[in-house]
Enzyme design. Structure first.
Site, PDB file in Angstrom:
ATOM      1  N   HIS A 154     -75.872 -62.601  74.989  1.00 20.37           N
ATOM      2  CA  HIS A 154     -76.368 -63.979  74.880  1.00 20.37           C
ATOM      3  C   HIS A 154     -75.933 -64.902  76.003  1.00 20.37           C
ATOM      4  CE1 HIS A 154     -78.087 -63.795  70.785  1.00 20.37           C
ATOM      5  NE2 HIS A 154     -77.166 -62.872  70.606  1.00 20.37           N
ATOM      6  N   LYS A 176     -77.861 -80.541  72.346  1.00 20.42           N
ATOM      7  CA  LYS A 176     -77.339 -79.181  72.519  1.00 20.42           C
ATOM      8  C   LYS A 176     -75.842 -79.320  72.735  1.00 20.42           C
ATOM      9  CE  LYS A 176     -80.165 -78.694  76.115  1.00 20.42           C
ATOM     10  NZ  LYS A 176     -80.814 -77.419  76.052  1.00 20.42           N
ATOM     11  N   ARG A 177     -75.108 -78.206  72.744  1.00 18.91           N
ATOM     12  CA  ARG A 177     -73.680 -78.300  73.043  1.00 18.91           C
ATOM     13  C   ARG A 177     -73.496 -78.996  74.399  1.00 18.91           C
ATOM     14  NH1 ARG A 177     -69.942 -75.756  69.387  1.00 18.91           N
ATOM     15  NH2 ARG A 177     -68.428 -76.335  70.982  1.00 18.91           N
ATOM     16  N   LYS A 187     -75.206 -77.210  81.276  1.00 20.56           N
ATOM     17  CA  LYS A 187     -76.400 -77.791  80.657  1.00 20.56           C
ATOM     18  C   LYS A 187     -76.736 -79.156  81.263  1.00 20.56           C
ATOM     19  CE  LYS A 187     -75.451 -75.388  76.257  1.00 20.56           C
ATOM     20  NZ  LYS A 187     -76.592 -74.517  75.899  1.00 20.56           N
ATOM     21  N   THR A 226     -83.044 -72.278  72.576  1.00 17.57           N
ATOM     22  CA  THR A 226     -83.932 -72.199  71.418  1.00 17.57           C
ATOM     23  C   THR A 226     -84.354 -73.606  71.016  1.00 17.57           C
ATOM     24  OG1 THR A 226     -81.913 -71.984  70.103  1.00 17.57           O
ATOM     25  CG2 THR A 226     -83.216 -69.992  70.442  1.00 17.57           C
ATOM     26  N   LYS A 251     -88.033 -75.429  69.748  1.00 21.91           N
ATOM     27  CA  LYS A 251     -88.236 -76.334  68.607  1.00 21.91           C
ATOM     28  C   LYS A 251     -88.941 -77.613  69.062  1.00 21.91           C
ATOM     29  CE  LYS A 251     -83.971 -74.431  66.800  1.00 21.91           C
ATOM     30  NZ  LYS A 251     -82.508 -74.597  66.825  1.00 21.91           N
TER      31      LYS A 251
END
Ligand code: 6GP
Length: 839
Positions: free
Chosen positions: A374, A565-566, A571, A673, A677
Site C-alpha cells: 500500500h 485526508k491524513r 500529500k 480512495t 469518493k
C-alpha cells in the site's frame, strides 16, 4: 410443570416471529421491548444512547438469521473462504449501513418517528469504531462490504483495539489528541466468543530434540502466554442474505497466571501480568505510513495473526482429517506487511505443531498467502531488528532464517556469483543493525503480489520490489482500489442517490458501471438543475455543520474546495495553503478583483509524533484566522479546518464538494480512495498524475479533470539534475511573497520562529517538490476558478464525473481479486425459516 427444564433440548427458533418481524407495529414493539429488557429503561428516563442501543439491538435481531445461515453454509467442506488479514478496519458506524443493506431504512424511520423520536438523531449517537488510520484501514472496510454484497464467503480478521484512532481537537490552532473510548457505552454489534479463545505464546527460547521415533522436533518454551478472545461483528451484504464475519481479537491474560501467582502469594504480580497481556490490544498505533519499531507493535501483529491462523486451522479440522489441502479452503490476503508474520507462523503451526514435513508445509504456505502493498514511502517499509525479533519470537526468527537459506540457494542458482543480488533480495538486511525485511518475507511467502493502482504497481515493479519482479514476474498484478457505493453514495448522499435512481433505476448500486447511463443527461437543462439543487442542499448541510463545529460562517454558494485526508508532507496540504495565501495577496493588492469566492475546507489527523504535520495544521488554521477576519477579503475567501475528520464526519463532506484536492507529489500516493469518493459524488478533481488520479482522469476524460504538476519521471529527473528550491523561490515573486509573509510572522502574530522548521524544509530541501509545482498549481487553480463561473458547463463536468466513476467501485476491485488471485466463487445463502438450534 413449574420446574425449569434446563437445556436438554433446545426448541428450534422460528425466525419470523415478533423478534424479527418487519411490520411497523412489530418494529415499534421490538424497539420498546429492547429499551426495557436490554437497556433497563422506560421512555421517561432513557438517554439518546439508550434509544440508540434499543434500535441497534432491534436491527441486530433482524440480521442474526442471515449471519447464522451464512456461517453454517461456509462450514460445508467444499466452500473456499477468503480471509482478509488486516491490522486495521476503519469501519465507521454500523447502524445506518445495516439499515440500508437490509433494506429496512424507511420502515425503521417510520417506526422511530411514530415512537416520537428522530432516526437521524439516533444514528448520530453511534460511536464509530475507528480501528484504523486512513486509507489502508478504510479500504479493508470497503472490501468486506463488497465481499458480503458479492456473496463471497469471507472472514475479516483483525484487532479489537480498546482505543481506536484518537479523537482530534483543535486548540489555539493546534491538534490535540484525545483518547478514543469507543467502547465506553458498550458495542451492540459485537458478540464475544470466549469459548473459542486461543492461546498465543511470546518470548522465551526454543528447544530442539529428537523424539522417541527419531524425528527432529522443536519445542518453544515461551516466557508469556496470552489468550486471544474473538469478538464477532456481522458484515451484511447489500440486499442479499450473506452476512459475513469480522472477527477481531482481544488479548486477555490466561486464568492460569492468576492461580499460579495466587499460590505463591504474589497477587499484585499476577495483576501486573494480566495488565501487561491485555496491553497488547489496548491501543491502535496512530501512525500512518511511518513505522513505529516498538516491541508492543510487533506483539500486536503476531498476536492477531497467530489467533487468526489457529482459528482457520480449527475450522478446517472440523471438516477435514488433516491439513494437506488447507490452501484449497483458505485464501489469505495480507493487507500490507503488518500481518506478514503469518508466513513463518503458518510454517510453525504446520511443522512444529502438526508435524508436517518442511517441504509440504512450504507448498501449503506459499499457496495460501497473497500480499497487497500500500505504499512506496521508504519510511513505511517495515523492518524489525533481528535482536528485538528474536526476543519476542525466537522460533519465528529460526524459521525465517531457514526460509531465507532455501530462498537464497535458489537465488544463487539464478544469479551465480552475484553477492549484490543476494544482499538486495535477502530477508535479512545485513547493513548496520541487522533487521528482518517484512516486505521481502511477504513476497517470498506469497503466490500473488499486487499494488493498488496502475502507476503504483508499475513503480513497485520498477523500484521497490524490482528484484522480486525480475525473479517472479507472474506473481505481480495490479488491483486498482475501489470504494463501496453503499456507504459512499447511497448512505452519505441520499439526495443524489434518489435523483440517479429516478433517472436510471437502482441497479447502479451493485453495478456501478451503470452510472454511465447518466451521460445522456449531462446536457439536459432540467437534469442539470436538479443536479445543482442536490449539490446545493449538501453544501447547505455542510455549511450548518461547519458553523456548529468551528463557529465559522461560510457561504454555501461559494466554491467548496476540499482537501480531507491524513496530514502528510507528501500529500502537500501546505501547497494548498500557499494557493490560499496567493489569492489573499491578490485581493489585498486589488480589493475589487473579480475573484471566484471559495471556501477552503481541510480535515485530517496528524500522527501525534509527526511534528511537521502538526505544524502544517497550525499553518492552515493560522492562515484561516487572518483570511477569515480581514475586511478586505469581504468573505470571498474562507478557510476552515474541520476538527476530528473521521468516517462519520466525512460523510457530509464528500457530497458537498465542488473541487477535490488530490495534489500529492507524483509517485508518492499509492492510490488514494478519497479521490474516488469525491468524483463519485460529482466533485471535479484538481490533481497530479499520481496514484489512481491517473485512472480517474482516464475514465472521466481529460477535459473533466484539472491536471497540473510534474510527472513521476520528471520529479526524478529534476532531483537528479540537482533541483534547488531556493532558486525557484527567488525566481517566482508570488511564491516568494507567500513564503516571506509566513516567515516574517504575518500569520503568527509576528512570531518569526513558529513556522521556521516548515519553511526551512521547503527552502533548503523541498523533498516533495512544492516549489517546483507551485506555479503550475496556481495557474491550474485559476482555470478552475474561471470554469466554476460557468454553471452549466461545470454541472456537465460534474455529472460526467459521477457517470464515469463506475470503475472505482470496490465491487469491481473485489471481483478482480476473486477471479485473478483468490479463485473463489459466490456462495448464495438460503434463508431457512427455522434456524436449527442443535445444528
Ligand atoms: C494507503 C495509501 O497511502 C493510499 O494511497 C491508498 O489508497 C491506501 O493505502 C489504500 O490502498 N496506505 C496506507 O494507509 C498505509 O498505511 C502502509 O500504508
Amino acid at each position: 410443570n413449574e420446574e425449569p427444564q434446563g437445556f436438554v433440548c433446545v426448541p428450534e427458533i422460528r425466525v419470523e416471529d415478533d423478534r424479527t418481524g418487519l411490520d411497523i407495529e412489530t418494529l415499534k414493539r421490538a424497539f420498546a421491548d429492547n429499551l426495557f429488557y436490554i437497556q433497563g429503561k422506560l421512555g421517561s428516563m432513557a438517554t439518546p444512547n439508550d434509544y440508540y442501543m434499543a434500535l441497534a439491538y432491534t436491527v441486530r435481531d433482524r440480521l442474526l438469521q442471515r449471519w447464522l445461515n451464512s456461517a453454517q453454509t461456509y462450514l460445508r467442506g467444499d466452500v473456499k473462504v477468503v480471509c482478509y488479514l488486516s491490522a486495521e478496519f476503519l469501519l465507521g458506524p454500523h447502524l445506518g449501513n445495516n439499515l440500508i443493506n437490509l433494506g429496512i431504512y424507511d420502515r425503521i424511520e417510520q417506526a422511530i418517528t411514530e415512537s416520537g423520536l428522530d432516526l437521524q438523531e439516533l444514528i448520530a449517537q453511534e460511536e464509530e469504531p475507528g480501528l484504523g488510520n486512513g486509507g489502508l484501514g478504510r479500504l479493508a472496510a470497503c472490501y468486506i462490504d463488497s465481499l458480503a454484497s458479492l456473496e463471497i464467503p469471507a472472514i475479516g480478521y483483525g484487532i479489537r483495539y480498546e482505543f481506536g484512532i484518537f479523537d482530534q481537537e483543535i486548540q489555539d490552532g493546534w491538534q490535540v489528541e484525545i483518547t478514543d473510548k469507543w467502547l465506553r457505552y458498550g458495542n451492540p454489534w459485537e458478540i464475544a466468543r470466549p469459548e473459542i479463545a486461543v492461546e498465543v505464546k511470546l518470548g522465551g527460547y526454543v528447544d530442539h530434540y529428537v523424539d522417541d521415533a527419531g524425528n527432529y522436533r522443536t519445542h518453544w518454551i515461551p516466557d508469556r502466554e496470552v489468550h486471544g478472545v474473538p469478538y464477532d461483528t456481522p458484515i451484511l451484504g447489500y440486499r442479499v442474505n450473506t452476512a459475513n464475519t469480522l472477527r477481531l481479537w482481544k488479548a486477555e491474560a490466561p486464568e492460569s497466571f492468576d492461580f499460579q501467582a495466587f499460590n505463591v502469594g504474589d497477587y499484585y504480580g499476577a495483576v501486573d501480568a494480566k495488565i501487561s497481556s491485555e496491553n497488547i490490544t489496548k491501543v491502535l498505533y496512530p501512525n500512518d505510513e511511518q513505522v513505529q519499531g516498538k516491541r508492543l507493535r510487533l506483539e500486536q501483529q503476531y498476536f492477531f495473526v497467530s489467533c487468526s491462523l489457529q482459528d482457520m486451522i480449527r475450522l478446517y479440522l472440523l471438516e477435514n482429517p488433516n491439513l494437506d489441502n488447507f490452501h484449497e479452503t483458505f485464501a489469505v490476503q495480507l493487507n500490507d506487511t503488518h500481518p506478514s508474520i503469518g508466513v513463518p507462523e503458518l510454517m510453525r503451526l504446520l511443522v512444529d505443531e502438526h508435524h508436517m514435513a518442511w517441504e509440504q508445509a512450504w507448498q501449503i504456505t506459499t499457496h495460501t498467502f497473497a500480499y497487497t502493498n500500500h505504499t512506496l514511502l521508504p519510511e513505511a517499509l517495515e523492518k524489525w531488528s533481528v535482536q528485538l525479533f528474536g526476543r519476542v519470537l525466537p522460533r519465528h526468527l529460526e524459521i525465517i532464517y531457514e526460509i531465507n537459506r532455501r530462498f537464497l540457494d535458489m537465488v544463487r542458482i539464478r544469479y551465480p556469483d552475484n553477492d549484490a543480488k543476494l544482499a538486495s533480495l535477502s530477508l535479512i538486511d545485513e547493513l548496520g543493525k541487522k533487521s528482518v525485511r517484512m516486505a521481502h518475507l511477504a513476497c517470498v511467502g506469497s503466490y500473488a503480489i499486487n499494488g493498488v493502482a496502475q502507476l503504483h504497481t508499475e513503480l513497485l515493479k520498477k523500484d521497490v520490489l524490482h528484484d522480486f519482479y525480475a525473479l517472479w514476474p507472474e506473481k505481480f498484478s495490479n488491483k486498482t482500489n475501489g470504494v463501496t457505493p453503499r456507504r459512499w453514495v447511497v448512505q452519505n448522499n441520499p439526495g443524489l442517490s434518489k435523483l440517479i435512481s429516478r433517472k436510471i433505476g437502482d441497479r447502479w448500486i451493485t453495478h456501478l458501471d451503470e452510472l454511465r447511463k447518466l451521460e445522456q443527461f449531462a446536457d439536459d437543462p432540467q437534469f442539470q438543475a436538479q443536479w445543482q439543487q442536490v449539490k446545493q442542499n449538501c453544501k447547505h448541510q455542510l455549511t450548518k455543520q461547519i458553523k456548529e463545529r468551528t463557529g465559522v460562517v461560510v457561504d454555501p454558494t461559494s466554491m467548496f474546495d476540499i482537501q480531507v485526508k491524513r496530514i502528510h508532507e507528501y500529500k502537500r496540504q501546505h501547497l494548498n495553503a500557499l494557493h490560499i495565501i496567493t489569492l489573499y495577496n491578490r485581493l489585498k493588492e486589488n480589493p475589487d478583483l473579480d475573484l471566484q469566492p471559495r471556501t477552503f475546507i481541510f480535515g485530517g489527523k496528524a500522527a501525534p509524533g509527526y511534528f511537521m504535520a502538526k505544524l502544517m495544521i497550525k499553518l492552515i488554521t493560522s492562515v484561516g484566522e487572518v483570511v477569515n477576519n480581514d475586511p478586505d477579503v469581504r468573505d470571498r475567501l474562507k478557510v476552515v479546518f474541520l476538527p476530528d475528520y473521521n468516517v462519520t464526519n466525512s460523510q457530509r463532506v464528500y457530497p458537498a464538494a465542488d473541487l477535490s484536492e488530490q495534489i500529492s507529489t507524483a509517485g508518492k500516493e499509492a492510490s488514494g480512495t478519497g479521490n474516488m469518493k469525491f468524483s463519485l459524488n460529482g466533485a471535479l478533481t484538481i490533481g497530479t498524475l499520481d496514484g489512481a488520479n491517473v485512472e480517474i482522469r482516464e475514465e472521466v476524460g481529460a477535459e473533466n479533470f484539472f491536471l497540473f504538476g510534474l510527472t513521476t519521471p520528471e520529479v526524478k529527473e529534476q532531483k537528479a539534475n540537482g533541483y534547488n528550491s531556493w532558486d525557484v523561490y527567488n525566481a517566482n515573486p508570488g511564491l516568494k511573497k507567500a513564503i516571506d509573509m509566513i516567515s516574517c510572522g504575518f500569520f503568527s502574530h509576528g512570531d518569526q520562529q513558529l513556522f521556521k522548521p516548515l519553511l526551512d524544509s521547503l527552502l533548503y530541501d523541498d523533498k516533495y517538490m512544492l516549489f517546483a509545482d507551485y506555479q503550475d498549481y496556481i495557474d491550474c487553480q485559476d482555470r478552475v476558478g474561471d470554469a466554476f463561473k460557468h454553471k452549466d458547463a461545470w454541472t456537465k463536468m460534474s455529472i460526467l464525473n459521477t457517470a464515469r466513476s463506475g470503475k472505482f467501485s470496490s465491487d469491481r476491485a473485489i471481483r478482480e481479486y476473486c477471479q485473478e488471485i483468490w479463485q473463489v466463487e459466490p456462495v448464495p445463502i438460503e434463508l431457512q425459516e427455522y434456524v436449527q438450534a442443535n445444528a
